[in-house]
Scaffold this active site. Structure first.
Site, PDB file in Angstrom:
ATOM      1  N   ASP A 122       1.600   0.740   7.783  1.00 47.63           N
ATOM      2  CA  ASP A 122       1.496  -0.724   7.189  1.00 47.63           C
ATOM      3  C   ASP A 122       2.982  -0.882   6.907  1.00 47.63           C
ATOM      4  OD1 ASP A 122       1.028  -2.952   5.823  1.00 47.63           O
ATOM      5  OD2 ASP A 122       0.290  -2.078   4.206  1.00 47.63           O
TER       6      ASP A 122
HETATM    7  C1  SPV Z   1      -3.112  -4.869   1.729  1.00 53.14           C
HETATM    8  O1  SPV Z   1      -4.314  -4.951   1.651  1.00 53.14           O
HETATM    9  O2  SPV Z   1      -2.519  -4.657   2.966  1.00 53.14           O
HETATM   10  C2  SPV Z   1      -2.255  -5.092   0.496  1.00 53.14           C
HETATM   11  C3  SPV Z   1      -2.803  -4.629  -0.522  1.00 53.14           C
HETATM   12  O3  SPV Z   1      -1.286  -5.694   0.892  1.00 53.14           O
HETATM   13  S1  SPV Z   1      -2.276  -2.987  -0.651  1.00 53.14           S
HETATM   14  O4  SPV Z   1      -2.669  -2.075   0.293  1.00 53.14           O
HETATM   15  O5  SPV Z   1      -2.884  -2.700  -1.987  1.00 53.14           O
HETATM   16  O6  SPV Z   1      -0.837  -3.077  -1.094  1.00 53.14           O
HETATM   17 MG    MG Z   2      -0.438  -5.618   2.657  1.00 54.55          MG
END
Ligand code: SPV
Ligand code: MG
Length: 539
Positions: free
Chosen positions: A54
């Site tokens: 991510d």
């Molecule tokens: C996501 O769901 O990608 C978010 C929330 O940005 S978190 O993972 O808590 O950052």
């Molecule tokens: Mg996110």
């Protein structure tokens, strides 16, 4: 109502609303079916579903493609987790245009630097965006949107990055001033205390959204007490699918079988339902040329007395030729020609007639009943285009193709080279027709039948009926009407009637019968000699 408007209503509702993470068309649809009023297209979950991290490894166009599948599969609004907006103010402007085109209800952009990293990975070491630069992005987004209800949510990372409550509040006010429709205040605290503190200091000048991934055991009423507008369950669908996939693959790997997991997973029909396959099937009826399905009826009730021991416990249709029963050969040829709905009339040793994908009708008293009676028992199958075959013949696929190509109502396959057949055969079903077959290339291949029987005068014989015929819808009706007529007028003679007599009676009364001429390429399997003949034909 527009998705943007629906999402706006959720953000401004008086009690907290829930938004469920999704990362695909399928998961979005499941969230909608469950009752959620909006979905969160999570960057973490979408990246994970790609097998990526991510941190903007998936390009923004990858994300948008997924978003498109999601919005296509749901009617509820989608809120896109748009990371930092994938660049500067200009990228944000372009993004807003694309999202509006895709009926996305809103986007959330976070005040970090591109490429961003998930907030839960060394969150305190992550740098925040310059406040003014980030406000520029918010303004750019608001100036770009055409739909006044499109929602721009600004996400504050100050608490995660360790900048403290003051910084979070300062940023919150500036983002509201820049035009944000709501704020997402993110926290990685294990309890709701940090959010509670923020809410205690917040002037309620715009709705607050939270993501309680880390403070997951907070009772829902607390969010209400704090004045939170929207709670996002940000990644549970994706995590649940990982649990499930790990469990199921491990069990299959260890047991080397899928039987243990089968009852624990949804049936394939549930997948089809979620894909709305039914809609496609209905649309096909509207838009696709309908190919009439042709049924098959195989008359296979008799024993076959001339096979000696071979038919001790099975009918001749089940005698093996070339490694499989005659009936399987017929079924295969039928299938190759698109005849799939096959019914077999079984009498002698009917319990031995076991073949997949074949419906069986049992003929009692098969010794005294003729095969026209068998056909009468299959009347309900004689309701559309249909091929009717004896159960003891082998024939080439081209012969059936040729028969099916004939548009006439009732067509019999006739071998015009019948005199070349084996000399040990005695009673042959012969036909006379309007015109003989032409053996010239491109010559006559069809004619009208004038007579059928076992004892026709030697002259003018056009050929031998091989025990195969086809009817179209009209022909099926003519034939079933005649069967019903015979059953009403003289059921006993129908009982003992064979197909040749039946066709003869049909030709005398109502119907025009046609023939489809064919030279050889078939075999009537009546005794062990025929089996030997089959093998030599093959060689
Ligand atoms: C996501 O769901 O990608 C978010 C929330 O940005 S978190 O993972 O808590 O950052
Ligand atoms: Mg996110």
């Amino acid at each position: 109502m527009k998705n943007s408007t629906k999402l706006r209503e959720l953000l401004s509702s008086s009690s907290p609303e829930m938004i469920m993470e999704s990362h695909s068309g399928l998961s979005a649809k499941i969230a909608q079916e469950t009752g959620f009023k909006a979905v969160w297209a999570s960057s973490l979950s979408i990246s994970a579903s790609y097998g990526l991290r991510d941190c903007n490894e998936a390009s923004w166009s990858h994300i948008l493609e997924t978003v498109e599948f999601m919005t296509d599969s749901i009617d509820i609004p989608l809120l896109l987790d748009a990371d930092t907006g994938y660049g500067n103010f200009n990228n944000v402007r372009y993004l807003v245009k694309r999202l509006e085109n895709r009926r996305v209800g809103g986007m959330c952009i976070e005040d970090k630097l591109f490429p961003k990293t998930n907030s839960f990975i060394n969150g305190e070491r992550q740098s925040l965006a310059d406040v003014d630069e980030f406000c520029g992005k918010i303004k750019a987004a608001k100036d770009t949107q055409v739909d006044p209800d499109f929602n721009v949510i600004a996400r504050i990372e100050a608490l995660i990055a360790g900048y403290g409550m003051d910084e979070a509040l300062t940023r919150a006010h500036k983002y509201v001033d820049a035009g944000a429709d709501a704020l997402l205040v993110h926290s990685k605290s294990n309890t709701v205390t940090q959010i509670a503190e923020f809410m205690g200091l917040w002037d309620q000048s715009c709705p607050i959204v939270v993501v309680p991934t880390k403070y997951y055991d907070t009772p829902f009423h607390v969010f209400e007490d704090l004045g939170i507008s929207v709670v996002i369950w940000a990644n549970q669908m994706m995590r649940a699918s990982i649990t499930s996939m790990q469990d199921v693959t491990r069990r299959i790997y260890e047991s080397r079988s899928i039987s243990e997991v089968e009852p624990t997973i949804v049936p394939v029909s549930e997948v089809f339902r979620l894909q709305n396959t039914q809609e496609l099937l209905e649309a096909e009826l509207n838009y696709l040329q309908q190919i009439e399905s042709v049924g098959g009826i195989i008359l296979a009730a008799s024993k076959g007395d001339d096979f000696e021991g071979l038919t001790k416990d099975k009918p001749k249709a089940m005698v093996s030729v070339d490694g499989k029963p005659i009936l399987s050969h017929i079924q295969d040829t039928f299938n190759q020609c698109g005849v799939k709905d096959i019914t077999v009339l079984a009498g002698y040793a009917h319990e031995s007639v076991k073949l997949p994908n074949i419906e069986k009708i049992i003929v009692d008293d098969w010794q005294i009943n003729g095969n026209a009676w068998s056909l009468y028992l299959a009347l309900h199958k004689l309701n559309g285009p249909c091929v009717i075959s004896f159960g003891d013949i082998l024939f080439d696929k081209s012969l059936l193709d040729h028969l099916l190509d004939n548009p006439d109502d009732i067509v019999l396959s006739v071998d015009y080279t019948w005199t070349n057949g084996p000399s040990d055969r005695n009673v042959l079903p012969l036909v006379q027709c309007d015109a003989p077959a032409s053996q010239m290339f491109g010559g006559r291949t069809t004619s009208s039948l004038t007579s059928i029987g076992y004892k026709l005068g030697e002259s003018n014989i056009s050929g031998e009926w091989i025990g195969l015929l086809k009817v179209n819808t009209q022909g099926a009706k003519i034939m079933s009407d005649h069967l019903k007529y015979l059953a009403e007028t003289d059921i006993n003679s129908l009982r003992s009637m064979d197909m040749v007599s039946f066709l003869h009676s049909l030709s005398l009364t109502t119907a025009d019968l046609s023939v489809s001429y064919f030279p050889g390429k078939w075999l009537d399997v009546d005794n062990s000699n025929d089996l030997t003949r089959y093998n030599s034909m093959k060689d």
